[in-house]
Design a protein around this motif. Sequence first.
Motif, mmCIF file in Angstrom:
data_model
loop_
_atom_site.group_PDB
_atom_site.id
_atom_site.type_symbol
_atom_site.label_atom_id
_atom_site.label_comp_id
_atom_site.label_asym_id
_atom_site.label_seq_id
_atom_site.Cartn_x
_atom_site.Cartn_y
_atom_site.Cartn_z
ATOM 1 N N UNK A 1 0.603 -1.414 -0.205
ATOM 2 C CA UNK A 1 -0.035 -0.105 0.588
ATOM 3 C C UNK A 1 0.740 1.175 -0.173
ATOM 4 N N UNK A 2 1.430 1.170 -0.744
ATOM 5 C CA UNK A 2 3.437 2.384 -0.977
ATOM 6 C C UNK A 2 2.237 3.741 -1.795
ATOM 7 N N UNK A 3 1.321 3.362 -2.324
ATOM 8 C CA UNK A 3 0.428 4.722 -3.143
ATOM 9 C C UNK A 3 -0.656 5.661 -2.166
ATOM 10 N N UNK A 4 -0.416 6.747 -2.260
ATOM 11 C CA UNK A 4 -1.147 8.095 -1.855
ATOM 12 C C UNK A 4 -2.125 7.976 -2.274
ATOM 13 N N UNK B 1 -5.445 6.816 -4.998
ATOM 14 C CA UNK B 1 -6.206 5.451 -5.658
ATOM 15 C C UNK B 1 -5.650 5.795 -7.290
ATOM 16 N N UNK B 2 -6.924 6.669 -7.826
ATOM 17 C CA UNK B 2 -6.366 7.540 -8.823
ATOM 18 C C UNK B 2 -6.524 9.564 -8.934
ATOM 19 N N UNK B 3 -6.818 9.305 -10.098
ATOM 20 C CA UNK B 3 -6.623 11.057 -10.723
ATOM 21 C C UNK B 3 -5.605 12.006 -9.512
ATOM 22 N N UNK B 4 -4.617 11.022 -8.834
ATOM 23 C CA UNK B 4 -3.543 12.270 -8.660
ATOM 24 C C UNK B 4 -2.259 11.804 -9.670
ATOM 25 N N UNK B 5 -1.502 12.380 -9.023
ATOM 26 C CA UNK B 5 -0.205 11.947 -10.118
ATOM 27 C C UNK B 5 0.999 10.999 -8.657
ATOM 28 N N UNK B 6 1.416 9.991 -8.814
ATOM 29 C CA UNK B 6 1.352 8.744 -8.345
ATOM 30 C C UNK B 6 2.934 8.554 -9.228
ATOM 31 N N UNK B 7 4.288 9.053 -8.810
ATOM 32 C CA UNK B 7 5.789 8.273 -9.515
ATOM 33 C C UNK B 7 6.379 7.949 -8.703
ATOM 34 N N UNK B 8 5.690 7.032 -7.352
ATOM 35 C CA UNK B 8 6.487 5.880 -6.875
ATOM 36 C C UNK B 8 7.505 5.827 -7.153
ATOM 37 N N UNK B 9 6.966 4.768 -8.266
ATOM 38 C CA UNK B 9 7.652 3.362 -9.421
ATOM 39 C C UNK B 9 8.115 4.118 -10.423
ATOM 40 N N UNK C 1 -5.278 -14.485 -27.720
ATOM 41 C CA UNK C 1 -4.464 -13.738 -28.345
ATOM 42 C C UNK C 1 -5.064 -12.244 -27.847
ATOM 43 N N UNK C 2 -4.778 -11.656 -27.561
ATOM 44 C CA UNK C 2 -5.021 -10.383 -27.224
ATOM 45 C C UNK C 2 -3.355 -9.587 -26.721
ATOM 46 N N UNK C 3 -3.370 -9.051 -26.844
ATOM 47 C CA UNK C 3 -1.611 -8.023 -26.750
ATOM 48 C C UNK C 3 -1.742 -6.889 -25.295
ATOM 49 N N UNK C 4 -3.057 -6.741 -24.748
ATOM 50 C CA UNK C 4 -2.930 -5.379 -24.131
ATOM 51 C C UNK C 4 -4.359 -5.263 -22.623
ATOM 52 N N UNK C 5 -3.469 -4.496 -21.908
ATOM 53 C CA UNK C 5 -4.817 -4.490 -20.839
ATOM 54 C C UNK C 5 -5.231 -3.301 -20.241
ATOM 55 N N UNK C 6 -5.792 -2.861 -19.055
ATOM 56 C CA UNK C 6 -6.235 -1.513 -18.610
ATOM 57 C C UNK C 6 -7.104 -1.957 -17.962
ATOM 58 N N UNK C 7 -6.257 -2.781 -16.781
ATOM 59 C CA UNK C 7 -7.430 -2.781 -15.844
ATOM 60 C C UNK C 7 -6.567 -2.869 -14.657
ATOM 61 N N UNK C 8 -5.662 -1.795 -14.511
ATOM 62 C CA UNK C 8 -5.017 -1.024 -12.983
ATOM 63 C C UNK C 8 -4.866 0.427 -13.256
ATOM 64 N N UNK C 9 -4.733 1.202 -12.148
ATOM 65 C CA UNK C 9 -4.591 2.732 -12.335
ATOM 66 C C UNK C 9 -3.259 2.659 -12.094
ATOM 67 N N UNK C 10 -2.800 3.859 -12.192
ATOM 68 C CA UNK C 10 -1.514 4.416 -12.293
ATOM 69 C C UNK C 10 -0.823 4.561 -11.278
ATOM 70 N N UNK C 11 -2.103 5.262 -10.221
ATOM 71 C CA UNK C 11 -1.809 5.673 -8.666
ATOM 72 C C UNK C 11 -1.730 4.243 -7.808
ATOM 73 N N UNK C 12 -2.388 3.325 -8.843
ATOM 74 C CA UNK C 12 -2.147 1.592 -7.939
ATOM 75 C C UNK C 12 -1.192 0.792 -7.846
ATOM 76 N N UNK C 13 -0.168 1.021 -8.774
ATOM 77 C CA UNK C 13 0.700 0.365 -9.237
ATOM 78 C C UNK C 13 1.932 1.730 -9.600
#
Length: 630
Positions: free
Chosen positions: A253-256, A258-266, A446-458
Amino acid sequence: MQQCYPREYKKKWIFLSAALIAATAMAASCGNDRDGVAHLRAADVPVHALVQGSGDPTIAFPELFPLQVAVYWTNPEEGVLGVAHALREMGIPFFVTRDFSRAIHHRLIIIYPSADSTTFAAGQIEELTRHMRSGGSLFAVNAVARSLGALFGFTAVTPSRQRYQVNFSAGLDPALRYLNRPEELQVPLGAPKYGQVFWTNGYSPEETAAVLAHFEDGSAAVLRKSWGKGAAYLCGVSFHDVVLRNQVNRDYDAERHYVNAFEPGADVWLLLLRAWYETVEPAAVRISTIPGGQMSVVLLSHDVDWEYSFTPALSFAKTEASLRTRSTFFIQTKYVSDANSKAFFFGKNLADIRGLFSSGHSIGSHSIIHSRGFNKFELGSGVEEYPVYQPRGTGFDTATGASVFGEVRVSKQLLDGEISGQYTDFFRAGHLRVPPTLPEALQRCGYRFDSSFTADDVLSNFPYALPLGLLFEEDSGIYEFPVTIDDSEDPPLAQRVGNALEVIRANAENGAPNVVLIHPTESQGKLQAEEVLLRRLPPGVAAMDMESFARFWRARDRLQWTIRALRDHGLMELEVTNDERIEGLTFEFQREIADLKGDAKLLPDRRRILLPTLETRGRIQIRIQFHSGQ
């Protein structure tokens, strides 16, 4: 995460019984059969055997040319996926080796994943010292032997699992030049509520060493020791933990947010490597993260997961076309009625989807029953197919007859079968709930792409290769594009356009994209907010659909390229070969370019070149002449 359906929809349907909803669906003029299952065209979607990559990173990442960074792999018992992800995402050329004599021939060497008293012989430590004195540089992680203290600038090291934050010292070193915002200078490692997180090493620095970052207990987290023309950098954290752990969502739970914020922890660790490479290597060259010479992109997407969302979706598509952009629509293929909602993947809604596709917008899958419990689904057998597959939600987080394979494969069968010319290779989970088996199911279907996480969460705004099982050993071949801005959070999107623009500006500084998710539940306030957002984008930020950018990113990541000096580094030749079509490919140089020979465009800053569109299995050579004296 909040429910994706609008409040008025929840109030209307939450009290209806499953039987009543099913009866309503049966009565609808939609071509259903006597069992309540719509008659739909289903494409053939084979389930392939799981493809696993080479287990040897020295084969996967070979030595090709002198300007590559050498990743000296010190411990075969531990993988290099964390640092490999960071280098790949930044477009930095590198190779992995267990051969010290090969590594020492490259100016820049990363020592990974650790170094103890058995890592180097005394003669090798002397070689590394001479290497740096002549202008080379080391970037080491978790060096713990006292015999390495003089090399890296520490007198003692203290391991701990109770460090929760790294604080960078802004402006102290060129390697920190991309870290200029508070969120980048104070980086959480985990939440203190856990008591213990992953291991870190805190250093006591020598007087001659510069401390670039501290842990909260005062010990050094990042050190630099100068050696003549070069320097040694040392980190007390592993990229396994501060990059890869976040990307597979196994952080503490390093994220500050969940979504809609700038979170560059990684991202700060990626940017640290990028700045180190650009600072230490005068001839540094890397692949830009954004196509077409832009600073950043806004990737537009819409989740169509309500029966009344299809008509508003057309309004979004029309407005976006008027602004000369497109978006990706993730469609829920709801063909069975259940306790959550009635079936709607038929009739006019199908016609609207075909209209979206024919007008140039791209289509992705958003599952079938859009279950809040999707992250708990079993993988399934792989034989799930339409119409035998009969999943039904029994509540917002429970379901029967459902599997990960079923939601992934059958939704693709229906989208590809009902939309002429469609090949579904993008997925987004309902409610962004991600099961560990999702990468395998997507790859095998046969998929190639996913968009199931939020940037802040990861804690990352850059796309990345999604590991199998959401573990640490091996990539799946699926690329993840985390969501940056989501309209389902309060307050309404129209009230936070300014905040969204600030997040976009922050990402643009780092060359990171921004995925915007808007549910087309109405075509008034949300559509106006999107239009305001697009009209106010910062200079150098373009808008496009997710599918187009995803294809660019995949082709970029799989690119084969070399760059070699032809005459004292003043003249260099870049050779690029590609397996997949790529548009907007840009290379960045640290030196100013005087002239080009070949089919490429020199951008106004004279440090970047834009290549023409490269068709599948293409090859191009460019000669770059730099200004003398650089």
